[in-house]
Design an enzyme around this catalytic site. Structure first.
Site, PDB file in Angstrom:
ATOM      1  N   ASP A   1      -4.753   0.038   0.397  1.00  0.00           N
ATOM      2  CA  ASP A   1      -3.654  -0.768  -0.160  1.00  0.00           C
ATOM      3  C   ASP A   1      -3.104  -1.760   0.863  1.00  0.00           C
ATOM      4  O   ASP A   1      -2.052  -2.355   0.661  1.00  0.00           O
ATOM      5  CB  ASP A   1      -2.522   0.153  -0.673  1.00  0.00           C
ATOM      6  CG  ASP A   1      -1.882   0.991   0.435  1.00  0.00           C
ATOM      7  OD1 ASP A   1      -2.305   0.863   1.613  1.00  0.00           O
ATOM      8  OD2 ASP A   1      -0.962   1.772   0.135  1.00  0.00           O
TER       9      ASP A   1
ATOM     10  N   ASP B   1       1.750   6.044  14.370  1.00  0.00           N
ATOM     11  CA  ASP B   1       2.432   6.827  13.340  1.00  0.00           C
ATOM     12  C   ASP B   1       2.149   8.319  13.478  1.00  0.00           C
ATOM     13  O   ASP B   1       1.269   8.725  14.244  1.00  0.00           O
ATOM     14  CB  ASP B   1       2.043   6.328  11.937  1.00  0.00           C
ATOM     15  CG  ASP B   1       0.545   6.071  11.788  1.00  0.00           C
ATOM     16  OD1 ASP B   1      -0.233   6.550  12.625  1.00  0.00           O
ATOM     17  OD2 ASP B   1       0.156   5.399  10.821  1.00  0.00           O
TER      18      ASP B   1
ATOM     19  N   HIS C   1      -2.006  -1.205   3.916  1.00  0.00           N
ATOM     20  CA  HIS C   1      -0.945  -0.788   4.844  1.00  0.00           C
ATOM     21  C   HIS C   1      -1.434  -0.770   6.287  1.00  0.00           C
ATOM     22  O   HIS C   1      -2.575  -0.392   6.552  1.00  0.00           O
ATOM     23  CB  HIS C   1      -0.317   0.554   4.442  1.00  0.00           C
ATOM     24  CG  HIS C   1      -1.170   1.767   4.628  1.00  0.00           C
ATOM     25  ND1 HIS C   1      -1.423   2.658   3.610  1.00  0.00           N
ATOM     26  CD2 HIS C   1      -1.831   2.267   5.702  1.00  0.00           C
ATOM     27  CE1 HIS C   1      -2.186   3.644   4.062  1.00  0.00           C
ATOM     28  NE2 HIS C   1      -2.448   3.425   5.324  1.00  0.00           N
TER      29      HIS C   1
ATOM     30  N   GLU D   1       3.808   0.923   4.048  1.00  0.00           N
ATOM     31  CA  GLU D   1       3.289   0.889   2.692  1.00  0.00           C
ATOM     32  C   GLU D   1       3.698  -0.409   1.978  1.00  0.00           C
ATOM     33  O   GLU D   1       4.597  -1.117   2.454  1.00  0.00           O
ATOM     34  CB  GLU D   1       3.846   2.090   1.916  1.00  0.00           C
ATOM     35  CG  GLU D   1       3.402   3.446   2.465  1.00  0.00           C
ATOM     36  CD  GLU D   1       1.948   3.776   2.132  1.00  0.00           C
ATOM     37  OE1 GLU D   1       1.114   2.853   2.059  1.00  0.00           O
ATOM     38  OE2 GLU D   1       1.644   4.974   1.954  1.00  0.00           O
TER      39      GLU D   1
HETATM   40  N1  LIG Z   1      -1.690   5.912   8.801  1.00  0.00           N
HETATM   41  C1  LIG Z   1      -3.099   5.766   8.854  1.00  0.00           C
HETATM   42  C2  LIG Z   1      -3.410   4.307   9.062  1.00  0.00           C
HETATM   43  O1  LIG Z   1      -2.885   3.891  10.306  1.00  0.00           O
HETATM   44  C3  LIG Z   1      -4.912   4.092   9.014  1.00  0.00           C
HETATM   45  O2  LIG Z   1      -5.198   2.761   9.251  1.00  0.00           O
HETATM   46  C4  LIG Z   1      -5.424   4.542   7.667  1.00  0.00           C
HETATM   47  C5  LIG Z   1      -6.906   4.264   7.461  1.00  0.00           C
HETATM   48  O3  LIG Z   1      -7.717   5.366   7.684  1.00  0.00           O
HETATM   49  P1  LIG Z   1      -9.285   5.300   7.696  1.00  0.00           P
HETATM   50  O4  LIG Z   1      -9.664   4.556   8.939  1.00  0.00           O
HETATM   51  O5  LIG Z   1      -9.718   6.733   7.763  1.00  0.00           O
HETATM   52  O6  LIG Z   1      -9.723   4.589   6.480  1.00  0.00           O
HETATM   53  O7  LIG Z   1      -5.176   5.922   7.571  1.00  0.00           O
HETATM   54  C6  LIG Z   1      -3.808   6.320   7.638  1.00  0.00           C
HETATM   55  O8  LIG Z   1      -3.167   6.004   6.462  1.00  0.00           O
END
Ligand SMILES: N[C@@H]1[C@@H](O)[C@H](O)[C@@H](COP(=O)(O)O)O[C@@H]1O
Length: 273
Positions: free
Chosen positions: A139, A70, A141, A146
């Protein structure tokens, strides 16, 4: 689904797994290995370990093609919070990957649809993704799919939820106004098409998502639960993320994966191959 509950070494475990796959596959120019890659704080230790393995001469990324999950819309690749910047800074600048083998969605594209189609077409063209790595949001995702995202969705633009904007504002000096409200993301269907999917789940704040991923039903409100439909899905977690699992579920996975939890031994085996 495999559930690997580690003692605080999610990234280390994932890196050893990726390295094993690369060594097994022996990728060539004609038959490259295709990796799907995430950003976020959870995969950082994995990238550090992979760089270490590369520097030790155990693995090479010369014949590896990558696709990132992403990217935020509206952030220049030079913006410190763009996923372009993150990936070069934390991984690509330190390994022998060819620049032309790196694929990251262009969040500055004027035509999102065309950009997302180009990305999907490119994945197909290289023969699909061999191993998709990912993290999740609190959440549930995966990538930026989402709650409420179609479980057969493809790469597209996605409005971020308030929860995600709040969670990610920590990277923008705590200012939710600075967090982009839109992102380009692979779809759940894109992820499920990969030959293998490994999702990293860390922390108490993701325990509910972990419950939905492992024990709840497949549900578009917790898009990580779609992993239950994949024939080769792996969740790698820490102990904190298991707080909402049944004791019997926890014990079952700890028990059957016991031989695969000694990270020191796994890494030694890797160096011996
Ligand atoms: N789009 C990304 C996700 O792909 C990732 O999994 C998430 C978790 O981040 P963290 O590993 O910092 O908790 O962050 C963002 O929202």
């Amino acid at each position: 689904m495999r559930v690997i509950i580690t003692d605080n070494c999610i990234g280390h475990w994932a890196a050893v797994y990726v390295a094993e796959k690369l060594i097994e596959a022996k990728p060539t120019k004609e038959k490259p290995f295709v990796l799907g890659l995430p950003t976020g704080s959870t995969p950082l230790p994995m990238y550090r370990k992979l760089i270490e393995f590369y520097k030790a001469g155990i693995i090479s990324f010369e014949n590896v093609i990558t696709f990132n999950m992403d990217e935020y819309v509206g952030l220049e690749p030079t913006h410190e919070q763009s996923y372009h910047y993150f990936m070069y800074e934390n991984f690509f600048n330190h390994i022998d990957i060819k620049r032309e083998n790196i694929n990251i969605l262009d969040g500055m594209a004027s035509d999102y649809r065309a950009e997302c189609k180009r990305f999907e077409d490119k994945i197909k063209k290289v023969g699909g993704i061999d191993l998709f790595l990912g993290g999740i949001g609190p959440d549930g995702h995966i990538a930026f799919n989402e709650p409420g995202s179609s479980l057969s969705s493809r790469t597209r633009d996605k409005e971020l939820t308030t929860d995600t904007i709040l969670a990610n504002s920590r990277f923008f000096g705590g200012d939710t106004e600075k967090v982009p409200k839109l992102a380009l993301t692979v779809g759940v269907g894109t992820i499920l098409d990969a030959k293998e999917v490994l999702i990293m789940v860390n922390g108490h704040h993701k325990a509910r998502a972990m419950y939905h991923a492992v024990e709840g039903g497949v549900n578009h409100m917790w898009t990580v639960s779609a992993l239950q439909l994949h024939p080769k899905g792996i969740i790698v977690s820490d102990e904190e993320a298991c707080g909402e699992l049944k004791v019997s579920t926890y014990r079952y996975f700890k028990d059957i994966e016991a031989p695969n939890l000694d990270i020191k031994k796994l890494e030694e085996d890797l160096y011996r191959r």
